[in-house]
Design a protein around this motif. Structure first.
Motif, PDB file in Angstrom:
ATOM      1  N   ARG A 166      32.420   8.958  -5.371  1.00  0.00           N
ATOM      2  CA  ARG A 166      32.334   9.760  -6.354  1.00  0.00           C
ATOM      3  C   ARG A 166      32.676  11.065  -5.634  1.00  0.00           C
ATOM      4  N   VAL A 167      33.956  11.725  -5.961  1.00  0.00           N
ATOM      5  CA  VAL A 167      34.361  12.905  -5.486  1.00  0.00           C
ATOM      6  C   VAL A 167      34.294  14.110  -6.531  1.00  0.00           C
ATOM      7  N   PHE A 176      44.075  19.038 -18.142  1.00  0.00           N
ATOM      8  CA  PHE A 176      44.034  17.769 -17.377  1.00  0.00           C
ATOM      9  C   PHE A 176      42.579  17.127 -17.764  1.00  0.00           C
ATOM     10  N   SER A 177      41.668  17.933 -17.757  1.00  0.00           N
ATOM     11  CA  SER A 177      40.337  17.339 -18.340  1.00  0.00           C
ATOM     12  C   SER A 177      40.378  16.780 -19.582  1.00  0.00           C
ATOM     13  N   ASP A 183      39.281   9.813 -13.610  1.00  0.00           N
ATOM     14  CA  ASP A 183      38.776   8.281 -14.039  1.00  0.00           C
ATOM     15  C   ASP A 183      37.344   8.252 -13.787  1.00  0.00           C
ATOM     16  N   PRO A 184      36.866   7.849 -15.010  1.00  0.00           N
ATOM     17  CA  PRO A 184      35.364   7.631 -15.301  1.00  0.00           C
ATOM     18  C   PRO A 184      34.752   6.790 -14.222  1.00  0.00           C
ATOM     19  N   GLU A 185      35.493   5.893 -13.833  1.00  0.00           N
ATOM     20  CA  GLU A 185      34.914   4.863 -12.972  1.00  0.00           C
ATOM     21  C   GLU A 185      34.995   5.182 -11.509  1.00  0.00           C
ATOM     22  N   ILE A 368      48.492   8.389 -20.065  1.00  0.00           N
ATOM     23  CA  ILE A 368      48.242   7.077 -20.691  1.00  0.00           C
ATOM     24  C   ILE A 368      46.818   6.320 -20.546  1.00  0.00           C
ATOM     25  N   GLY A 369      46.349   6.882 -19.589  1.00  0.00           N
ATOM     26  CA  GLY A 369      44.822   6.171 -19.438  1.00  0.00           C
ATOM     27  C   GLY A 369      44.609   5.246 -18.259  1.00  0.00           C
ATOM     28  N   TRP A 370      43.555   5.776 -17.323  1.00  0.00           N
ATOM     29  CA  TRP A 370      43.141   4.820 -16.143  1.00  0.00           C
ATOM     30  C   TRP A 370      42.892   3.151 -16.620  1.00  0.00           C
ATOM     31  N   GLN A 371      42.357   3.159 -17.783  1.00  0.00           N
ATOM     32  CA  GLN A 371      42.128   1.783 -18.407  1.00  0.00           C
ATOM     33  C   GLN A 371      43.035   0.910 -18.719  1.00  0.00           C
ATOM     34  N   THR A 372      44.158   1.973 -19.243  1.00  0.00           N
ATOM     35  CA  THR A 372      45.437   1.050 -19.756  1.00  0.00           C
ATOM     36  C   THR A 372      45.993   0.746 -18.431  1.00  0.00           C
TER      37      THR A 372
END
Length: 397
Positions: A166-167, A176-177, A183-185, A368-372
């Motif tokens: 966690r940074v 950007f936010s 990345d929520p993870e 595009i999203g980190w999960q994608t």
């Protein structure tokens, strides 16, 4: 080794184990007797996409052979903060100098390996072979949709939590936010983005009207008006465009877009044709943000940047940091959010994550999203979408 559809997959992996990076999404379909042809049938995938991907992997391996033990010794120095990866060629040198300067200032022993363009494929081969987190550095730096977001890398090192530190970044710009760049993870930590942009050449004979949205480029009236970065022969057809189109419109969107593309060129060829009433020029030109820096100042008044209402698609420059990294490693990682790094990347056409405005002067971005990304079947997806696009691409020059 000659590759055809009848080659046994296990034989292929024995001779070129790096091929597992491409074939990883299909491991459940691979048995002792599986061939490329039978794998394509079993997985319901185009055999051409598998063949092209394997050929590309073998070419990368033959031209950039990786001695695994030597590379590991280069990447891992006991007692040092080990950092490796790749950044834009435009700020490669100054980026390295700044990180080394910061390490000296903080009296941190830094083992830094930021691979230039001509050497990065050897590192990519190493990543394709790597199965142990102990063989990877404390911090990895990457960009776009390359080796640090392949499905095999994610399953081996990201999902198990080896890189989940966690940074905190308190000063991420609202642009950007709100787009979801964080990345929520806590796996991937973006520090800069680069937009894919549209430029309208007012001197081009193909000019009919300027699009107001990226979706406009799928309409029949834009057929023959678009140039984009790439090569006219089969290649990855500008994967940023394809990935975003696939996420929004599926295969149909890629087919429609590819039919409208007039030509694919190196960005220097596109820049050279702009503003000159050149018969090779097209009205709409799709390039990376950095390429716009090379437009001659005396022609800029003839080249209009298009500000689409939904924002431009972006790629991220990011880092990963091991969950057991030292405080020294964290200090180096956090320096990527510094004003010094911000000045370096923004001078070269990227927007830093702490900025409240974009280099392009747009008001928003498309992410595009980190999960994608984590669910995409990379790098195979590049080959598949490239085939779809190229099969509908009708170049005239």
């Amino acid at each position: 080794m000659n590759i055809d559809v009848n080659i046994n997959i296990h034989q292929l992996l024995q001779e070129t184990p790096e091929s597992m990076e491409l074939l990883y999404p299909f491991t459940s379909h691979i048995s002792a007797n599986t061939t490329i042809a039978s794998l394509a049938k079993e997985a319901n995938e185009p055999v051409e996409s598998l063949l092209h991907g394997i050929h590309n992997t073998m070419k990368r391996c033959s031209l950039n052979p990786c001695n695994y033990a030597e590379m590991r010794n280069t990447l891992i120095k006991p007692g040092a903060v080990n950092v490796a990866g790749f950044v834009s060629f435009l700020w490669h040198k100054t980026f390295i100098e700044e990180l080394k300067k910061e390490a000296r200032k903080q009296q941190i022993e830094l083992n830094l390996n930021i691979f230039p363009k001509h050497a990065k494929k050897k590192f990519q081969n190493y990543l394709a072979l790597c199965t142990s987190p102990d063989d990877l550095p404390d911090i990895l730096i990457g960009k776009g949709f390359s080796s640090l977001v392949t499905q095999s890398f994610i399953d081996r090192f990201v999902t198990p939590g080896h890189y989940k530190y966690r940074v905190e970044i308190e000063n991420m710009g609202k642009i950007f936010s709100s787009a979801g760049l964080a990345d929520p993870e806590n796996h991937y930590h973006p520090f800069a983005i680069e937009e894919t942009i549209m430029l309208c050449d007012q001197t081009a004979t193909s000019l009919i009207k300027a699009p107001s949205s990226w979706d406009d480029l799928l309409k029949p009236e834009f057929k023959g008006t678009i140039s984009q970065m790439g090569k006219n022969q089969r290649d990855h057809f500008g994967f940023v465009m394809l990935f975003y189109l696939y996420a929004s419109h599926g295969i149909k969107g890629i087919e429609q877009y590819a039919r409208n593309v007039e030509s694919k060129k190196h960005f220097t060829q596109i820049i050279k044709s702009l503003g000159n009433n050149n018969k090779q020029a097209t009205a709409i030109n799709i390039i990376h943000q950095f390429a716009g820096l090379f437009i001659p100042s005396d022609l800029r008044h003839l080249i209009n940047p298009i500000h689409p209402k939904e924002g431009n698609p972006v790629t991220a420059h990011y880092f990963l940091i091991k969950n057991k990294a030292s405080n020294h490693a964290l200090r180096i990682a956090k320096h990527l959010y510094s004003k010094e790094i911000k000045d370096i990347v923004e001078k070269c056409g990227a927007s830093h994550i702490t900025s409240e405005s974009l280099i392009s002067l747009n008001m928003k971005i498309r992410w595009i999203g980190w999960q994608t990304i984590k669910k995409a079947r990379l790098p195979y997806l590049k080959e598949y979408l490239s085939d779809v696009a190229y099969n509908h691409f009708q170049p005239t020059n």
